[in-house]
Design a protein around this motif. Structure first.
Motif, PDB file in Angstrom:
ATOM      1  N   GLY A 271       0.781  -1.231   0.000  1.00  0.00           N
ATOM      2  CA  GLY A 271       0.000   0.000   0.000  1.00  0.00           C
ATOM      3  C   GLY A 271       0.809   1.275   0.000  1.00  0.00           C
ATOM      4  O   GLY A 271       0.236   2.362  -0.044  1.00  0.00           O
ATOM      5  N   GLU A 272       2.148   1.178  -0.013  1.00  0.00           N
ATOM      6  CA  GLU A 272       2.990   2.375   0.046  1.00  0.00           C
ATOM      7  C   GLU A 272       3.751   2.546  -1.267  1.00  0.00           C
ATOM      8  O   GLU A 272       4.475   1.650  -1.698  1.00  0.00           O
ATOM      9  CB  GLU A 272       3.982   2.268   1.200  1.00  0.00           C
ATOM     10  N   GLY A 273       3.616   3.726  -1.898  1.00  0.00           N
ATOM     11  CA  GLY A 273       4.278   3.980  -3.172  1.00  0.00           C
ATOM     12  C   GLY A 273       3.552   3.274  -4.309  1.00  0.00           C
ATOM     13  O   GLY A 273       2.630   2.473  -4.105  1.00  0.00           O
ATOM     14  N   GLU A 274       3.995   3.577  -5.529  1.00  0.00           N
ATOM     15  CA  GLU A 274       3.324   3.008  -6.697  1.00  0.00           C
ATOM     16  C   GLU A 274       3.365   1.485  -6.697  1.00  0.00           C
ATOM     17  O   GLU A 274       2.340   0.819  -6.929  1.00  0.00           O
ATOM     18  CB  GLU A 274       3.960   3.549  -7.973  1.00  0.00           C
ATOM     19  N   TYR A 275       4.552   0.926  -6.435  1.00  0.00           N
ATOM     20  CA  TYR A 275       4.662  -0.533  -6.453  1.00  0.00           C
ATOM     21  C   TYR A 275       3.889  -1.139  -5.289  1.00  0.00           C
ATOM     22  O   TYR A 275       3.179  -2.134  -5.449  1.00  0.00           O
ATOM     23  CB  TYR A 275       6.132  -0.931  -6.409  1.00  0.00           C
TER      24      TYR A 275
END
Length: 291
Positions: A271-275
């Motif tokens: 859930g953190e950053g694009e990836y």
């Protein structure tokens, strides 16, 4: 074959050796077949060389599906006249094709388990000696019946026919935490079908680090998901599953995994950053070892 029931329908071709078109199958499948098939009795073998690439087809440029590590127990399902063989790695029952050079017909004796992520066998008990072979976590090497040698406070063990392995490469693992061991693989290159610290894929990483502590996992991510108990809230050591992917949870959100996005083993947060957002969206669930 005829009729509504297909005897091959429930068989996973990754672990069951059969060729429906050639009417060829391993003998353990005898009770699932009608007549007209030729049955093969697999024979025992062991990998007596370095890392052995198992491929999807008996062709040098065919995709790698897994690896047999040095000393690993195998079965030869079918040996072909062109130097290729249909092999199975016995610990996970996984099938693939490999060249037969370097296979042993008798189990190695007096084996020593390598615990270093990566290491080398040297031609003499000195760090300046030529390198004879690569070894890795999970490999088995044969210990010769000779006394160890100490050189400049380094203790060397005689292995193989004429090699030497520094004793630190076979030192016992300090704990039984697969997550901590997986973190030592950070930066290891991603290699499809790989199972060693020289290069591995997502399920290769989880299989190797769990296996280091005697916790057997199947080869592929979907197989591992089926083998573990589903849990709603992950904790350290649980596996996170995605379509065709698996990672090892460090806590409730962070995950260490071998991935083709970084082309390496890395830590990412769900859930953190694009990836991380993509991972969270693709999450299928979590599994916990209970064996």
């Amino acid at each position: 074959m005829s009729g509504a029931a297909d005897p091959w329908e429930a068989l996973d071709p990754r672990i069951h050796a059969y060729d429906a078109e050639a009417h060829l199958a391993e003998s353990s499948l005898l009770d699932r077949l009608d007549g007209g098939f030729r049955f093969i009795e697999p024979r025992a073998a062991w990998n007596g060389a370095g890392r052995l690439s198992l491929r999807a087809r008996p062709e040098a440029l065919s995709p790698q599906v897994s690896e047999a590590l040095p000393g690993q127990a195998l079965e030869v399902v079918l040996q072909r006249p062109d130097g290729w063989a249909w092999l199975r790695t016995l610990d996970d029952r996984y099938l693939g094709y490999a060249r037969v050079e370097g296979l042993l017909t008798e189990a190695p004796k007096n084996t020593l388990a390598v615990t270093a992520l990566r290491g080398h066998v040297y031609a003499a008990p000195k760090i300046t000696a030529p390198i004879l072979a690569e070894v890795c976590l999970g490999a088995l090497v044969t210990r010769r019946d000779e006394a160890p040698v100490t050189d400049k406070h380094r203790r060397w063990l005689p292995v193989g026919e004429q090699g030497w392995l520094q004793e630190v490469c076979a030192a016992p693992l300090s704990d039984a935490d697969p997550a901590e061991l997986a973190l030592r693989f950070i930066g290891t290159p991603y290699v499809w079908g790989g199972r060693s610290a020289w290069g591995l894929d997502c399920s290769g990483l989880t299989q190797v680090v769990f296996g280091a502590f005697g916790r057997s996992l199947p080869r592929d991510a979907d197989m591992q998901q089926a083998a573990l108990r589903p849990v709603e809230q992950p904790q350290r050591g649980d596996l996170a599953f995605f379509e065709g992917h698996v990672g090892l949870m460090l806590d409730g959100r962070r995950m260490v995994h071998a991935n083709a996005t970084a082309m390496a083993v890395s830590v990412d947060t769900l859930g953190e950053g694009e990836y991380g957002e993509r991972l969270q969206a693709d999450l299928l669930g979590f599994g916990r070892w209970t064996g």
